[in-house]
Enzyme design. Sequence first.
Site, mmCIF file in Angstrom:
data_model
loop_
_atom_site.group_PDB
_atom_site.id
_atom_site.type_symbol
_atom_site.label_atom_id
_atom_site.label_comp_id
_atom_site.label_asym_id
_atom_site.label_seq_id
_atom_site.Cartn_x
_atom_site.Cartn_y
_atom_site.Cartn_z
ATOM 1 N N TYR B 57 0.855 -1.190 0.000
ATOM 2 C CA TYR B 57 0.000 0.000 0.000
ATOM 3 C C TYR B 57 0.885 1.231 0.000
ATOM 4 C CZ TYR B 57 -3.837 -3.119 1.142
ATOM 5 O OH TYR B 57 -4.771 -4.113 1.109
ATOM 6 N N GLU B 58 0.486 2.256 -0.756
ATOM 7 C CA GLU B 58 1.339 3.439 -0.811
ATOM 8 C C GLU B 58 1.443 4.142 0.538
ATOM 9 O OE1 GLU B 58 -1.698 5.715 -3.516
ATOM 10 O OE2 GLU B 58 -0.176 7.127 -2.865
ATOM 11 N N SER B 59 0.556 3.816 1.452
ATOM 12 C CA SER B 59 0.663 4.343 2.807
ATOM 13 C C SER B 59 1.915 3.827 3.516
ATOM 14 C CB SER B 59 -0.584 3.977 3.608
ATOM 15 O OG SER B 59 -0.824 2.583 3.548
ATOM 16 N N HIS C 100 1.671 12.414 -4.999
ATOM 17 C CA HIS C 100 2.185 12.219 -3.639
ATOM 18 C C HIS C 100 3.706 12.203 -3.641
ATOM 19 C CE1 HIS C 100 -1.708 10.118 -2.135
ATOM 20 N NE2 HIS C 100 -1.735 11.398 -1.913
#
Lengths: 263, 263, 300, 300
Positions: B57-59, C100
């Site tokens: 996950y990009e988190s 991002h």
Amino acid sequence: MSSAAAAEAPANRTEMMIHAAAREVRDGDAVFVGIGLPNLAVQLARRLHAPGAHLIYESGVFGARPARLPISIGDPCLVSGAAQVLPMAETFLYFLQGRRTDLGFLGAAQIDRFGNLNTTVVGDYDAPRVRLPGAGGAPDIAWNARRTVVILRQDRRKFVERLNFRTTVGWAEGGDSRERLGASGGGPVRVITDLGVYGFDAATREMLLETVHPGVTVEEIRAHVGWPLRTAPAVTTTPEPTPEASRLLREDIDPARIYLGPA
Amino acid sequence: MSSAAAAEAPANRTEMMIHAAAREVRDGDAVFVGIGLPNLAVQLARRLHAPGAHLIYESGVFGARPARLPISIGDPCLVSGAAQVLPMAETFLYFLQGRRTDLGFLGAAQIDRFGNLNTTVVGDYDAPRVRLPGAGGAPDIAWNARRTVVILRQDRRKFVERLNFRTTVGWAEGGDSRERLGASGGGPVRVITDLGVYGFDAATREMLLETVHPGVTVEEIRAHVGWPLRTAPAVTTTPEPTPEASRLLREDIDPARIYLGPA
Amino acid sequence: MTMAAAIRRFVRDGHTVALEGFTHLIPFAAGHEIIRQGRRDLTLVRLTPDLLMDQMVAAGTARKLLFGWLGNPGVGSLHAIRRAVERGVPAPLEIEEYSHFGLLCRYKAAASGLPFFPLRGYRGTDLPRVNSRLRSVTCPFTGEQLDAVADLHPDVAIVNAQRADHEGNTQIWGLLGAQREVAFAARRVIVVVEEIVPGEVVRADPNRTQIPGIIVDAVVEEPWSAHPSFAQGYYDRDNAAYLAWDRVTRDQGRCERHLDAWIHGLSDRTAYCARLPEGTRERLTPGPRPAGPVDYGDYR
Amino acid sequence: MTMAAAIRRFVRDGHTVALEGFTHLIPFAAGHEIIRQGRRDLTLVRLTPDLLMDQMVAAGTARKLLFGWLGNPGVGSLHAIRRAVERGVPAPLEIEEYSHFGLLCRYKAAASGLPFFPLRGYRGTDLPRVNSRLRSVTCPFTGEQLDAVADLHPDVAIVNAQRADHEGNTQIWGLLGAQREVAFAARRVIVVVEEIVPGEVVRADPNRTQIPGIIVDAVVEEPWSAHPSFAQGYYDRDNAAYLAWDRVTRDQGRCERHLDAWIHGLSDRTAYCARLPEGTRERLTPGPRPAGPVDYGDYR
């Protein structure tokens, strides 16, 4: 010799170096510190006039509180009880290149009149007479710290007219040449040796003898410098440590005299 | 309806999308995954043919094992029990740009025939009719993953002749234009909608209709595409899920039908 | 320091203020205090401006917004920001957008004392056309053209964390977002924590420390200060609040009434917590899941 | 996998092999196995080539050495490497040198999929004169000239750690060196751990994981594999061995006898440990200093 007597004995030259180095640490400074003399100097300063000085080791440790005298900048005693451990890359990126370092200590095998340093080779690079350790963290400390202080024992082969190799930039060719290179940090402010303490001329950036340790003469120092040495307008004697400073260094910081050497 | 009967009911179009997406996951793939349909698809694939697929996950979470259905890519259930949590920057730097990602899933508000995507604005950029969320992680996933799969519901305003804004590069202008841009990853391989599944021509890189979901005609699809759609030599029907796959999705993965919608 | 004092002291009209925390540890309490103190003309920076910045824009604090992704995660649109961008209501909002990754690289550059950071992902997109701060750099080894972003030094960075000591040494677990990078990038750093703990707690696990105290200007202790987002191990996201905001934000009048009720009309976070429906905190508190022991060794 | 199998499978003659660990967790056991298996023509990479690479050079494994600082930390010179560089004994050794930071940036670039990394510190020094891989790059925003290094993708990276699970998810505490960066930079990764632990142990504290299993090719469990360096919480540096090496390394003949006794003449790390003087391990084992609890929360 009793402990009380030991505390009163005059400082040897190694101790003079450590006390002089400790005086360069200001309260609140973030100090990039190597092992040995600089480490002792900052530990001493923290116990005297700079309780808020922070130690940063290039191994990645911030705010170390070692329970013993560390034997390398990677000693595990620096980690246990520290405030933070960062990956080494981030220590260089954020603390040094990110301009969060106030003071850095450096050593050298050779130094020139503008505080440029050689830690790479003695002799020719491709056929070295002595292969030295190389750059390590020095170029980045010298480039990025707000102030740097060089500590080394002095002799004519070390204080040279011309470095065999420039590993680390001090004031470059003097004057504004460091600034013109684009350096982000402030350059060397002091050179501390076993004979005396040097500063740099504010305009030419040439090294100036400021103080001589007790019992050392300016002539003796000139004999240990490989270029025609300039001196500050009034060369004084390096202050001797207070009894309290002497006691702290000898009894608390290096009681086994691992770095201090014979009293 | 009993659970057994529910498992036998034909897949709705959302379920068809998830099952088609699951088939794009290969065992051992490192999959960069968003929340919602892609998450369900990878969870399903891991229970079927790709038990060794890894979720990223990009988190910043690698190897999540969520105990519930996550409601965002930052849900704390993704952290508890995960194999690793990295700073977000390193997730992008090391997993994506460092080319450690095999498969990435993307959504879009608009797509063109070369799989380029718009998630920024409908209308003019400076006076938008609809301001969309923007880039997020999409440009980097599309640029760096070895394969990307786009999932979106289909209509003519989404499958457009010309994007209002190109947020994310697919095959650029087709042919070798993506390669000429210097992209490090492999580009889009599939587009999965509620009506059918598309691939891309190996030479021109133009989107090709490959399969239509059960009950959907090619003509119906053409009416939902804003350019003269090309089709693969033989358009077949998207395979329906096996009873086992259907049961897993309905009973284990999204039993509350949060994402699956009405049966 | 109290939140009111920290915001009063460090956040000024016209400042560039980064409030970070990726879905996790979003500095809601700090943002609310900025609204309450009536700051104006701020340039707000945040990877994902979500609810917090929708509220700050609705309240009129912002002149400009730098972001990577503009949405209510898992829910939908940010209508207050959309109103400002699409129709100039309550006031026009200038935007500067990145992926991002691009914004992360701006923080990285600044934290690292670099004037730019190289990256990939913008070539062939329309993003450089609308953002002149996306440029190209040539690799001196391969000749390859890469993308580049400039450094970004916020005047103030505000980050939440689970805990810090009195010196500001700050520990975070769970999602780390861009907390460390933005803190090192910023001129001033405010850390807001669930708990201030003794130095010994932090120093028992130095690898857990994300932000060193030396770069921290204020430590504010305010439990539940990230609500309705979550704090790993302390509380879960209050998804009901995200869904509720989706309804509120569709109308500027309702937004303003909401801000009156939940921000202007309350003195601080304690009052906010007291206003939460009964049982909210119990409902959101997770069961225990301890990390398990690690031994650093006692070296003497 | 056994150490012998891991080295046999992944390390080939002529490879570029990075062995990292900054004073902490130095992969001595892996280096010894490379010596034992008689690898030749290696390009060795290490920030601080210390004892380990002095031994590897004395054993004739290396053709070239990339480094940042060449010394026996806290003790003095590396005489075997100096002999090779100064006099070509036992064989000439090509060197390519950086600052620590420069080599770190080479790893960073490679890990990040960038062909170069910008940095400061080489302008005005002689280093770019002797290393053509130190170049300049122009900032596209300020026009400033910065230094740049190229990416470095070792064929194999070998790193030690305290623990990993069977999938290779690797946890390190204490000094982190360049372990994560070099692992992501390399084509193959061998992790050597004090303990292989169940996945649940690693997964109970995911923020502690430095290297994800997906990039790890082999996990070797060998207690005391970093001796005479240290493993935080497991054992201290054996400084006597560093001092002893300082004597041994001054003479190539003594070096070779030492390698015979401690490497060639032993089958593996178990035999090495058995050969340590009695009481060594007890002497080096620190008392406990636990990290203290952290709660991730159970979110269902």
